[in-house]
Design a protein around this motif. Structure first.
Motif, PDB file in Angstrom:
ATOM      1  N   PRO A  75      39.240  39.217  59.214  1.00  0.00           N
ATOM      2  CA  PRO A  75      38.493  39.603  58.009  1.00  0.00           C
ATOM      3  C   PRO A  75      37.603  38.470  57.505  1.00  0.00           C
ATOM      4  N   ILE A  76      36.414  38.838  57.039  1.00  0.00           N
ATOM      5  CA  ILE A  76      35.497  37.838  56.496  1.00  0.00           C
ATOM      6  C   ILE A  76      35.791  37.558  55.028  1.00  0.00           C
ATOM      7  N   GLN A  77      36.600  38.419  54.395  1.00  0.00           N
ATOM      8  CA  GLN A  77      36.951  38.228  52.990  1.00  0.00           C
ATOM      9  C   GLN A  77      38.286  38.909  52.726  1.00  0.00           C
ATOM     10  N   THR A  78      39.150  38.249  51.949  1.00  0.00           N
ATOM     11  CA  THR A  78      40.486  38.767  51.658  1.00  0.00           C
ATOM     12  C   THR A  78      40.777  38.630  50.176  1.00  0.00           C
ATOM     13  N   HIS A  79      41.223  39.734  49.567  1.00  0.00           N
ATOM     14  CA  HIS A  79      41.665  39.737  48.179  1.00  0.00           C
ATOM     15  C   HIS A  79      43.171  39.999  48.200  1.00  0.00           C
ATOM     16  N   SER A  80      43.938  38.919  48.092  1.00  0.00           N
ATOM     17  CA  SER A  80      45.394  39.035  48.170  1.00  0.00           C
ATOM     18  C   SER A  80      46.058  39.008  46.801  1.00  0.00           C
ATOM     19  N   ASP A  81      45.510  38.239  45.859  1.00  0.00           N
ATOM     20  CA  ASP A  81      46.088  38.161  44.513  1.00  0.00           C
ATOM     21  C   ASP A  81      45.359  39.151  43.616  1.00  0.00           C
ATOM     22  N   LEU A  82      45.877  40.379  43.507  1.00  0.00           N
ATOM     23  CA  LEU A  82      45.231  41.434  42.732  1.00  0.00           C
ATOM     24  C   LEU A  82      45.750  41.397  41.300  1.00  0.00           C
ATOM     25  N   TRP A  83      45.146  40.517  40.498  1.00  0.00           N
ATOM     26  CA  TRP A  83      45.527  40.360  39.088  1.00  0.00           C
ATOM     27  C   TRP A  83      47.020  40.050  38.947  1.00  0.00           C
ATOM     28  N   GLY A  84      47.527  39.178  39.831  1.00  0.00           N
ATOM     29  CA  GLY A  84      48.930  38.803  39.759  1.00  0.00           C
ATOM     30  C   GLY A  84      49.881  39.800  40.356  1.00  0.00           C
ATOM     31  N   SER A  85      49.387  40.874  40.968  1.00  0.00           N
ATOM     32  CA  SER A  85      50.247  41.904  41.553  1.00  0.00           C
ATOM     33  C   SER A  85      50.178  41.827  43.064  1.00  0.00           C
ATOM     34  N   ASP A  86      51.344  41.929  43.697  1.00  0.00           N
ATOM     35  CA  ASP A  86      51.426  41.918  45.149  1.00  0.00           C
ATOM     36  C   ASP A  86      51.765  43.297  45.701  1.00  0.00           C
ATOM     37  N   ASP A  87      51.530  44.337  44.915  1.00  0.00           N
ATOM     38  CA  ASP A  87      51.882  45.678  45.345  1.00  0.00           C
ATOM     39  C   ASP A  87      50.845  46.213  46.333  1.00  0.00           C
ATOM     40  N   THR A  88      51.207  47.303  47.004  1.00  0.00           N
ATOM     41  CA  THR A  88      50.374  47.874  48.053  1.00  0.00           C
ATOM     42  C   THR A  88      49.154  48.572  47.462  1.00  0.00           C
ATOM     43  N   VAL A  89      47.991  48.365  48.082  1.00  0.00           N
ATOM     44  CA  VAL A  89      46.764  49.070  47.727  1.00  0.00           C
ATOM     45  C   VAL A  89      46.654  50.285  48.631  1.00  0.00           C
ATOM     46  N   ASN A  90      46.546  51.482  48.033  1.00  0.00           N
ATOM     47  CA  ASN A  90      46.562  52.710  48.834  1.00  0.00           C
ATOM     48  C   ASN A  90      45.200  53.375  48.979  1.00  0.00           C
ATOM     49  N   VAL A  91      44.181  52.992  48.182  1.00  0.00           N
ATOM     50  CA  VAL A  91      42.846  53.584  48.270  1.00  0.00           C
ATOM     51  C   VAL A  91      41.818  52.486  48.037  1.00  0.00           C
ATOM     52  N   VAL A  92      40.732  52.501  48.807  1.00  0.00           N
ATOM     53  CA  VAL A  92      39.620  51.574  48.611  1.00  0.00           C
ATOM     54  C   VAL A  92      38.326  52.329  48.869  1.00  0.00           C
ATOM     55  N   ARG A  93      37.311  52.162  47.980  1.00  0.00           N
ATOM     56  CA  ARG A  93      36.041  52.871  48.098  1.00  0.00           C
ATOM     57  C   ARG A  93      34.890  51.968  47.648  1.00  0.00           C
ATOM     58  N   TYR A  94      33.801  51.985  48.450  1.00  0.00           N
ATOM     59  CA  TYR A  94      32.577  51.263  48.110  1.00  0.00           C
ATOM     60  C   TYR A  94      31.741  52.091  47.139  1.00  0.00           C
ATOM     61  N   ASN A  95      31.051  51.397  46.227  1.00  0.00           N
ATOM     62  CA  ASN A  95      30.125  52.065  45.320  1.00  0.00           C
ATOM     63  C   ASN A  95      28.850  52.436  46.072  1.00  0.00           C
ATOM     64  N   PRO A  96      28.314  53.658  45.879  1.00  0.00           N
ATOM     65  CA  PRO A  96      27.118  54.065  46.629  1.00  0.00           C
ATOM     66  C   PRO A  96      25.827  53.396  46.181  1.00  0.00           C
ATOM     67  N   ALA A  97      25.813  52.733  45.029  1.00  0.00           N
ATOM     68  CA  ALA A  97      24.584  52.111  44.527  1.00  0.00           C
ATOM     69  C   ALA A  97      24.692  50.585  44.478  1.00  0.00           C
ATOM     70  N   GLU A  98      25.790  50.069  43.936  1.00  0.00           N
ATOM     71  CA  GLU A  98      25.987  48.627  43.853  1.00  0.00           C
ATOM     72  C   GLU A  98      26.547  48.122  45.172  1.00  0.00           C
ATOM     73  N   ARG A  99      25.782  47.287  45.851  1.00  0.00           N
ATOM     74  CA  ARG A  99      26.153  46.843  47.192  1.00  0.00           C
ATOM     75  C   ARG A  99      27.436  46.021  47.216  1.00  0.00           C
ATOM     76  N   SER A 100      27.726  45.315  46.164  1.00  0.00           N
ATOM     77  CA  SER A 100      28.860  44.381  46.176  1.00  0.00           C
ATOM     78  C   SER A 100      30.018  44.851  45.306  1.00  0.00           C
ATOM     79  N   LEU A 101      30.069  46.141  44.989  1.00  0.00           N
ATOM     80  CA  LEU A 101      31.120  46.660  44.112  1.00  0.00           C
ATOM     81  C   LEU A 101      32.093  47.497  44.925  1.00  0.00           C
ATOM     82  N   LEU A 102      33.372  47.213  44.745  1.00  0.00           N
ATOM     83  CA  LEU A 102      34.435  47.887  45.477  1.00  0.00           C
ATOM     84  C   LEU A 102      35.539  48.272  44.501  1.00  0.00           C
ATOM     85  N   ALA A 103      36.014  49.509  44.600  1.00  0.00           N
ATOM     86  CA  ALA A 103      37.083  50.007  43.730  1.00  0.00           C
ATOM     87  C   ALA A 103      38.318  50.299  44.561  1.00  0.00           C
ATOM     88  N   HIS A 104      39.482  50.171  43.935  1.00  0.00           N
ATOM     89  CA  HIS A 104      40.728  50.418  44.650  1.00  0.00           C
ATOM     90  C   HIS A 104      41.773  50.978  43.700  1.00  0.00           C
TER      91      HIS A 104
END
Length: 327
Positions: free
Chosen positions: A197-226
């Motif tokens: 991976p070229i980029q890793t987000h492991s510390d999700l606001w202090g939570s180490d729980d599993t991420v089950n959904v990830v989606r890119y924004n269709p307009a903002e190139r650098s915005l990602l929701a999960h």
């Protein structure tokens, strides 16, 4: 005063038995019915409208179907004809929506449940991820080389990536040749040209729980929701490599999709039987709440106009909601 009345014999109006049709006396002279064509046209239009109002929405099924439950599916952003589906037994099937026929069956790609599917930029390749910790790249049309035992096109896999863990979701960028994955450890950004991976987000606001959904924004190139299993919904800035903001609901969210026409809004399906729309500029509370299901909402999908979306629930029903008519 003289009164003239029409009279008919009783034999001309009486049925011989109860099964006979009643005789109706009509004047068939077209001069006496100047609006006959208009009335018949109105009746035909009304009949067609009623047929469509009471018609069942089910159109058809695709081929023979999978041998196990379907856990993931995807359509191309460039074309509506190719459709891919993945099952709990690790099998992936490629379909042609025009003919509703199966194009290919990709067996042996994954040893466990397929958790995510997405198409690439050109729509000729697609990615799959699974609980076995593998990401595989496949070809829609198949390569020029053929299999040894049938002469059928070879769809892949063309490339494979592996991690120590399991993948839960995958989504490709709308404009750039990168894709994002959600795993039980982090959110990763991948490039097809690299093995790590070229980029890793492991510390999700202090939570180490599993991420089950990830989606890119269709307009903002650098915005990602999960969405994560700690009941959270978060936003990431992939350009700066930082986490932006996060909100926590009362129960877990199973799915997330951005509005294609209003990319500042997105909808999530929750375990509390409801769907929620949020404005990414203000995540402290949902803009609308959509109720009606009797089970957990498992998947959502927007219409191309962005005015309505469909939800699929564990109660075995599909509902269509108007975007502006929530509570």
């Amino acid at each position: 005063m003289k009164v003239k009345a029409l009279s008919r014999s009783q034999a001309s109006t009486t049925r011989e038995c109860s099964g006979d049709l009643r005789k109706h006396h009509r004047n068939l002279d077209p001069k006496s019915h100047p609006h006959q064509r208009a009335r018949e046209y109105a009746r035909a239009v009304t009949g067609a409208k009623l047929d469509r109002m009471f018609a069942k929405p089910f159109v058809g099924s695709l081929g023979d179907g999978h041998m196990d439950g379907i856990t993931a599916s995807a359509t191309s952003r460039r074309s509506l004809l190719p459709f891919i589906s993945g099952a709990a037994d690790g099998e992936i099937r490629l379909w042609d929506l025009a003919s509703r026929a199966r194009v290919a069956t990709l067996t042996g790609g994954h040893s466990r449940v397929v958790t995510g599917l997405c198409f690439g930029l050109d729509g000729q390749e697609f990615y799959s991820c699974s609980d076995d910790g593998l990401i595989r790249l496949w070809s829609v049309s198949g390569s020029t080389k053929t299999d040894n035992d049938g002469g059928s096109p070879n769809h892949g896999p063309l490339q494979t990536w592996r991690i120590q863990g399991s993948f839960k979701s995958i989504d490709h960028h709308w404009f750039d040749p990168v894709f994002a994955t959600a795993s039980d450890e982090s959110v990763n950004i991948w490039s097809p040209e690299r093995t790590a991976p070229i980029q890793t987000h492991s510390d999700l606001w202090g939570s180490d729980d599993t991420v089950n959904v990830v989606r890119y924004n269709p307009a903002e190139r650098s915005l990602l929701a999960h969405c994560s299993l700690d009941r959270g919904i978060g936003l990431h800035d992939t350009r700066a490599g930082t986490a932006l903001q996060k909100t926590v609901l009362k129960m877990r969210s199973n799915c997330l999709e951005w509005n294609p026409m209003e990319p500042m809004n997105f909808v999530v399906g929750n375990e509390d039987y409801n769907s929620y729309t949020f404005d990414m500029r203000k995540l402290d509370k949902p803009t609308k709440i959509y109720k009606g299901h009797q089970g957990a909402v498992m998947c959502v999908g927007w219409s191309p106009t962005g005015r309505e979306f469909a939800t699929g629930s564990y109660d075995r029903t599909i509902r269509i909601f108007q975007h502006k008519q929530g509570t």
